[in-house]
Design a protein around this motif. Structure first.
Motif, mmCIF file in Angstrom:
data_model
loop_
_atom_site.group_PDB
_atom_site.id
_atom_site.type_symbol
_atom_site.label_atom_id
_atom_site.label_comp_id
_atom_site.label_asym_id
_atom_site.label_seq_id
_atom_site.Cartn_x
_atom_site.Cartn_y
_atom_site.Cartn_z
ATOM 1 N N GLN A 60 -1.221 -0.535 -4.070
ATOM 2 C CA GLN A 60 -0.422 -0.271 -5.265
ATOM 3 C C GLN A 60 -0.104 -1.539 -6.047
ATOM 4 N N TYR B 251 0.841 -1.196 0.000
ATOM 5 C CA TYR B 251 0.000 0.000 0.000
ATOM 6 C C TYR B 251 0.879 1.251 0.000
ATOM 7 N N TYR B 252 0.348 2.343 -0.528
ATOM 8 C CA TYR B 252 1.065 3.614 -0.452
ATOM 9 C C TYR B 252 1.253 3.997 1.007
ATOM 10 N N ASN B 253 0.194 3.788 1.800
ATOM 11 C CA ASN B 253 0.280 3.969 3.255
ATOM 12 C C ASN B 253 0.220 2.580 3.865
ATOM 13 N N GLN B 254 1.387 1.955 4.033
ATOM 14 C CA GLN B 254 1.464 0.577 4.474
ATOM 15 C C GLN B 254 0.913 0.395 5.882
ATOM 16 N N GLN B 255 1.170 1.360 6.739
ATOM 17 C CA GLN B 255 0.741 1.235 8.130
ATOM 18 C C GLN B 255 -0.784 1.200 8.253
ATOM 19 N N GLU B 256 -1.462 2.036 7.486
ATOM 20 C CA GLU B 256 -2.920 2.086 7.550
ATOM 21 C C GLU B 256 -3.577 1.239 6.465
ATOM 22 N N GLN B 257 -2.752 0.608 5.614
ATOM 23 C CA GLN B 257 -3.229 -0.230 4.517
ATOM 24 C C GLN B 257 -4.251 0.520 3.643
ATOM 25 N N LYS B 258 -3.810 1.670 3.157
ATOM 26 C CA LYS B 258 -4.629 2.476 2.264
ATOM 27 C C LYS B 258 -3.926 2.659 0.922
ATOM 28 N N ASN B 259 -4.726 2.747 -0.151
ATOM 29 C CA ASN B 259 -4.220 2.964 -1.506
ATOM 30 C C ASN B 259 -3.323 1.803 -1.963
#
Length: 303
Positions: free
Chosen positions: A284, A274-282
């Motif tokens: 890729q 994810y683009y935001n790996q910690q929050e698992q958002k977006n």
């Protein structure tokens, strides 16, 4: 008289055209064989599994747990098959690999009905006498009955025959590989030959059963060969191979082959980036991780 002749010619032409069209549209019953009825297939697997449980020897969860631990680092004896050397069309390849790919099931009792249910993963044959490869985590999950009573590990071949796992021959937890034996009742299975290590960029193909979509065939390339990083839980590295061919949950243990039909790896896992790996958002990309054939070769010896 002229009008009558014209009408006769007109209707004769229309009839001939309609007859020719109907002849061209005749249904070929053999075409139906191309389309798999997955619902009926799963019903057959569950029915045959239930019948075998009543009168066959098989590995239960307690025995499987003990054998999985005891088989760590052991070597399985397998009949040697020479690698295939002729490049195949994708249709030919799919037909060939399907014959050696199995539905690797976990039969369980739901506790609410009298039926035997089966949760399918994937596997493949490496010896005609019933020696099968799947992931270590597939067999390990069978040993853990969480919210249900796991009964046995049935496998179903592409011709519909069902057999039960009777023994764990070898396992490698770090390489996520496990070799088991099924009781074929004397039947001979179609085995996959082991190929050479695949290089970055090589064309590869996968067959498995993602989300009960049985015998799902995809293609792609090797994108990365590397050694797994060491951790405090693992003091040594193992070979890894990432590919672009698509698969998902249920494909675990499926074969990865080259364009000749030789095994080059085993499906293992996926990793979402994810683009935001910690929050698992977006999301890729999804990395498709497999275990190269060199790890499997370390677990076997030729008969």
């Amino acid at each position: 008289m002229l009008k009558v002749s014209i009408y006769k010619l007109f209707f004769s032409a229309v009839f001939c055209a309609a007859f020719s069209f109907s002849q061209a549209q005749v249904h070929n019953p053999n075409d139906e064989n191309l389309y798999m009825d997955v619902t009926e297939w799963m019903k057959t697997l569950e029915k045959k599994s239930g019948e075998l449980l009543k009168n066959s020897t098989y590995l239960d969860t307690t025995q499987a747990k003990l054998q999985l631990t005891a088989a760590e680092g052991k070597i399985a004896k397998v009949k040697k098959l020479n690698p295939l050397n002729k490049s195949l069309t994708q249709a030919e390849l799919a037909t060939l690999v399907k014959e050696s790919t199995v539905v690797f099931g976990m039969a369980y009792d739901c506790g609410r009905c009298h039926l035997t249910h089966v949760n399918p993963a994937s596997g493949y044959v490496i010896d005609e006498d019933g020696i099968i490869v799947t992931n270590h985590h597939v067999v390990e999950s069978f040993t853990k009955s969480e919210g249900r009573k796991n009964l046995a590990m049935p496998i179903q071949t592409s011709n519909g025959n069902v057999y039960l796992v009777t023994e764990i021959l070898a396992s490698n937890e770090a390489a996520d590989l496990c070799i088991v034996r099924v009781d074929t009742k004397g039947d001979k299975l179609k085995a996959l030959p082991l190929g050479n290590a695949a290089k970055q960029g090589d064309e590869i193909f996968v067959m498995g059963h993602p989300n009960q979509m049985l015998y799902y065939f995809t293609g792609g390339n090797v994108v990365r060969n590397y050694m797994s990083p060491k951790s405090r839980f693992q003091t040594f590295s193992v070979a890894e191979m990432d590919i672009t061919a698509d698969y998902a949950a249920g494909s675990s243990g499926g074969p990865v082959v080259d364009n000749k039909g030789n095994l080059v790896a085993t499906v293992s896992s996926t990793r979402s980036i994810y683009y935001n790996q910690q929050e698992q958002k977006n999301l890729q990309m999804v990395v498709k991780n497999t275990k190269p054939v060199i790890s499997l070769k370390k677990m076997i010896s030729w008969k």
